[in-house]
Design a protein around this motif. Structure first.
Motif, mmCIF file in Angstrom:
data_model
loop_
_atom_site.group_PDB
_atom_site.id
_atom_site.type_symbol
_atom_site.label_atom_id
_atom_site.label_comp_id
_atom_site.label_asym_id
_atom_site.label_seq_id
_atom_site.Cartn_x
_atom_site.Cartn_y
_atom_site.Cartn_z
ATOM 1 N N ALA A 84 0.753 -1.263 -0.077
ATOM 2 C CA ALA A 84 -0.154 0.095 -0.069
ATOM 3 C C ALA A 84 0.974 1.248 0.030
ATOM 4 O O ALA A 84 0.260 2.523 0.599
ATOM 5 C CB ALA A 84 -0.832 -0.198 1.222
ATOM 6 N N SER A 85 2.006 1.111 -0.376
ATOM 7 C CA SER A 85 3.084 2.269 -0.428
ATOM 8 C C SER A 85 4.161 2.185 -1.426
ATOM 9 O O SER A 85 3.736 2.387 -2.539
ATOM 10 C CB SER A 85 3.631 2.360 0.970
ATOM 11 N N PHE A 86 5.403 2.183 -0.927
ATOM 12 C CA PHE A 86 6.366 2.312 -2.020
ATOM 13 C C PHE A 86 6.481 1.012 -3.216
ATOM 14 O O PHE A 86 6.407 1.321 -4.352
ATOM 15 C CB PHE A 86 7.700 2.309 -1.329
ATOM 16 N N ASN A 87 6.190 0.204 -2.463
ATOM 17 C CA ASN A 87 6.385 -1.255 -3.556
ATOM 18 C C ASN A 87 5.282 -1.154 -4.598
ATOM 19 O O ASN A 87 5.295 -1.424 -5.741
ATOM 20 C CB ASN A 87 6.289 -2.358 -2.912
ATOM 21 N N ASP A 88 4.115 -0.719 -4.092
ATOM 22 C CA ASP A 88 2.801 -0.667 -4.898
ATOM 23 C C ASP A 88 2.743 0.258 -5.758
ATOM 24 O O ASP A 88 2.494 0.149 -6.938
ATOM 25 C CB ASP A 88 1.810 -0.503 -4.074
ATOM 26 N N SER A 89 3.693 1.386 -5.813
ATOM 27 C CA SER A 89 3.673 2.446 -6.506
ATOM 28 C C SER A 89 4.670 1.962 -7.722
ATOM 29 O O SER A 89 4.434 2.230 -8.916
ATOM 30 C CB SER A 89 4.567 3.799 -5.765
ATOM 31 N N ALA A 90 5.806 1.299 -7.328
ATOM 32 C CA ALA A 90 6.528 0.412 -8.273
ATOM 33 C C ALA A 90 5.837 -0.479 -9.297
ATOM 34 O O ALA A 90 5.927 -0.403 -10.483
ATOM 35 C CB ALA A 90 7.805 -0.091 -7.759
ATOM 36 N N ALA A 91 4.908 -1.231 -8.651
ATOM 37 C CA ALA A 91 4.125 -2.302 -9.158
ATOM 38 C C ALA A 91 3.182 -1.407 -10.462
ATOM 39 O O ALA A 91 2.798 -2.056 -11.151
ATOM 40 C CB ALA A 91 3.339 -3.119 -8.112
ATOM 41 N N ALA A 92 2.809 -0.443 -9.744
ATOM 42 C CA ALA A 92 1.705 0.276 -10.683
ATOM 43 C C ALA A 92 2.404 0.591 -11.857
ATOM 44 O O ALA A 92 1.876 0.690 -13.121
ATOM 45 C CB ALA A 92 1.224 1.598 -10.094
ATOM 46 N N GLY A 93 3.726 1.211 -11.865
ATOM 47 C CA GLY A 93 4.533 1.551 -13.052
ATOM 48 C C GLY A 93 4.613 0.337 -13.956
ATOM 49 O O GLY A 93 4.545 0.437 -15.302
ATOM 50 N N LEU A 94 4.916 -0.955 -13.650
ATOM 51 C CA LEU A 94 4.941 -2.171 -14.374
ATOM 52 C C LEU A 94 3.549 -2.636 -14.991
ATOM 53 O O LEU A 94 3.479 -2.660 -16.081
ATOM 54 C CB LEU A 94 5.370 -3.292 -13.430
ATOM 55 N N ASP A 95 2.557 -2.235 -14.296
ATOM 56 C CA ASP A 95 1.063 -2.471 -14.641
ATOM 57 C C ASP A 95 0.779 -1.571 -15.699
ATOM 58 O O ASP A 95 0.213 -1.841 -16.723
ATOM 59 C CB ASP A 95 0.127 -2.488 -13.502
ATOM 60 N N LYS A 96 1.168 -0.221 -15.648
ATOM 61 C CA LYS A 96 0.952 0.670 -16.699
ATOM 62 C C LYS A 96 1.656 0.259 -17.914
ATOM 63 O O LYS A 96 1.211 0.523 -19.147
ATOM 64 C CB LYS A 96 1.381 2.168 -16.124
ATOM 65 N N ALA A 97 3.188 -0.371 -17.960
ATOM 66 C CA ALA A 97 3.601 -0.807 -18.888
ATOM 67 C C ALA A 97 2.740 -1.773 -19.665
ATOM 68 O O ALA A 97 2.963 -1.978 -20.975
ATOM 69 C CB ALA A 97 5.280 -1.003 -18.544
ATOM 70 N N ILE A 98 2.346 -2.835 -18.918
ATOM 71 C CA ILE A 98 1.547 -3.655 -19.397
ATOM 72 C C ILE A 98 0.402 -3.311 -20.275
ATOM 73 O O ILE A 98 0.159 -3.931 -21.272
ATOM 74 C CB ILE A 98 1.181 -4.877 -18.261
ATOM 75 N N SER A 99 -0.235 -2.319 -19.611
ATOM 76 C CA SER A 99 -1.722 -1.727 -20.229
ATOM 77 C C SER A 99 -1.547 -0.707 -21.449
ATOM 78 O O SER A 99 -1.979 -0.731 -22.352
ATOM 79 C CB SER A 99 -2.429 -1.173 -19.239
ATOM 80 N N ASP A 100 -0.166 -0.126 -21.358
ATOM 81 C CA ASP A 100 -0.120 1.034 -22.348
ATOM 82 C C ASP A 100 0.949 0.615 -23.491
ATOM 83 O O ASP A 100 0.967 1.397 -24.393
ATOM 84 C CB ASP A 100 0.333 2.302 -21.341
ATOM 85 N N ILE A 101 1.844 -0.057 -23.041
ATOM 86 C CA ILE A 101 2.878 -0.291 -24.224
ATOM 87 C C ILE A 101 3.213 -1.665 -24.613
ATOM 88 O O ILE A 101 4.036 -1.877 -25.198
ATOM 89 C CB ILE A 101 4.261 0.616 -23.786
ATOM 90 N N GLY A 102 2.295 -2.448 -24.316
ATOM 91 C CA GLY A 102 2.380 -3.774 -24.603
ATOM 92 C C GLY A 102 3.174 -4.777 -24.154
ATOM 93 O O GLY A 102 3.340 -5.791 -24.655
ATOM 94 N N VAL A 103 3.708 -4.518 -23.003
ATOM 95 C CA VAL A 103 4.678 -5.372 -22.279
ATOM 96 C C VAL A 103 3.549 -6.651 -21.787
ATOM 97 O O VAL A 103 2.669 -6.428 -21.541
ATOM 98 C CB VAL A 103 5.181 -4.857 -20.965
ATOM 99 N N LYS A 104 4.196 -7.871 -22.058
ATOM 100 C CA LYS A 104 3.298 -9.101 -21.770
ATOM 101 C C LYS A 104 3.497 -9.502 -20.400
ATOM 102 O O LYS A 104 4.426 -9.671 -19.984
ATOM 103 C CB LYS A 104 3.697 -9.896 -22.750
#
Length: 384
Positions: A84-104
């Motif tokens: 719910a803090s630091f790691n989740d923010s990093a995870a959100a960046g990875l999730d955005k890469a999956i949704s926005d730039i086609g990372v599988k």
């Protein structure tokens, strides 16, 4: 290396800070938009700054990016995804890469640190990701600095990034993702000063290291800029070398209760998953709390405490991780900002929950613009 910025981890012992006596003011003054009842006291504030003008810039270019060929590895800090803090923010960046730039998603792998683990554990984790062909690999947290330097040397054709880390003479295949935490903390310090009725304000740090002291320093400066007579009390959960301070909610609750017992009616934490305990203490005492890193009002794992969360200091690790992955995909690491600061929306504050009224936001935005324009320099070490 793209820039030089130190994140030392040597312990610097701190005591509670700034024992200046708080100063009450007339509740009828328009200088204090705390929204309390007509009999509530509050901090005596300076004059409201001039309204903000100008705009910040985005750290992303908006160019079309194809990340479908990337096999990404993420090494999380203690607490992992779901803190719910630091790691989740990093995870959100990875999730955005999956949704926005086609990372599988199937081409990504996440591993997390454990409490009080050895340096060998970090080395093993990073070496596993590199051996599996993950590229790039993102290490989340300064504790990975030494391990990443070593493993990057062993795998020169793999790109690595370290969130919050830095080392001199490191392999060139490491990108250091640094933030101006002090700038975002200044802004929530402004909010704390405007919202406090007792004029006593608390800070809970997870581990007493220079990185977390940046949060404290900016927060103190923001409070004192608005309310010079405010009393600030602080507590670190653990000292340098003991990283469990980022993952111990019960100790976070004890630390926050101690500050509340000293009169704090607003408490800001920079303590990772231990912040859940800070929120619990705030709810038990019916005082206000300020989150960190993510917009914690909207985090499901702290939903029971959302009524006391008035804002969060946004450390946009999600932006940095997403931008880094995009830069690797386009082979343009040089295009990343040297530091994720207010100018590139790398830090900021949240307004979820409707507790930041327009008057308060006007104060915060005015100070934000002064920082962006260089009129205010935010300190990186606490005043005492």
């Amino acid at each position: 290396m793209r820039f030089k910025r130190g994140v030392a981890v040597a312990a610097i012992a701190l005591t509670s800070v700034l024992s200046v006596v708080g100063c009450a003011k007339d509740s009828g003054s328009s200088d204090n938009p705390s929204g309390g009842d007509s009999n509530a006291a509050g901090c005596k504030t300076v004059d409201k700054p001039a309204a903000a003008s100008g705009e910040t810039t985005s750290s992303t270019s908006g160019a079309t990016v194809d990340g479908s060929a990337l096999k990404i590895g993420i090494a999380f800090d203690i607490g992992g995804r779901g803190d719910a803090s630091f790691n989740d923010s990093a995870a959100a960046g990875l999730d955005k890469a999956i949704s926005d730039i086609g990372v599988k998603k199937e081409n990504t792998k996440e591993l997390a640190a454990t409490d009080q683990e050895s340096e060998d554990s970090k080395l093993t984790r990073l070496r596993q990701l590199a051996t599996e062909g993950r590229n790039p690999i993102v290490s989340v947290g300064f504790a990975y600095t030494d391990a990443t330097v070593k493993i990057a040397g062993e795998f020169p054709n793999t790109q690595f990034a370290v969130v919050d880390g830095f080392a001199e003479n490191a392999p060139k295949n490491i990108t250091w993702l640094g933030f101006a935490e002090q700038e975002g903390s200044f802004l929530v310090g402004v909010i704390a000063a405007l919202k406090s009725k007792s004029c006593t304000i608390g800070f809970v740090g997870g581990v007493n290291v220079p990185l977390i002291q940046k949060f404290q320093a900016g927060f103190e400066q923001g409070v004192k800029t608005v309310a010079p007579d405010a009393k600030i009390v602080s507590k670190y959960i653990t000292e340098a070398g003991d990283l469990t301070g980022f993952a111990d909610p019960p100790k976070g609750q004890v630390a926050a209760k101690g500050l509340i017992d000293q009169g704090a009616d607003v408490v800001y934490h920079a303590a990772g998953a231990s912040g859940k305990g800070v929120f619990a203490a705030a709810k038990d005492a019916n005082v206000m709390a300020i989150g960190v890193d993510s917009d914690q009002y909207n985090q499901k794992t702290v939903a029971d405490y959302k009524d006391v969360i008035i804002t969060s200091m946004l450390k946009r690790v999600d932006v940095a991780v997403f931008d880094y992955i995009s830069a690797v995909a386009t082979n343009n690491l040089a295009g990343l900002p040297p530091v994720f600061d207010l100018k590139v929306d790398g830090v900021g504050y949240s307004t979820s929950g409707g507790k930041i009224d327009d008057e308060t936001k006007g104060w915060v935005e005015a100070y934000k613009q002064q920082i962006v324009e260089g009129k205010i320099k935010v300190e990186t070490t606490p005043s005492s």
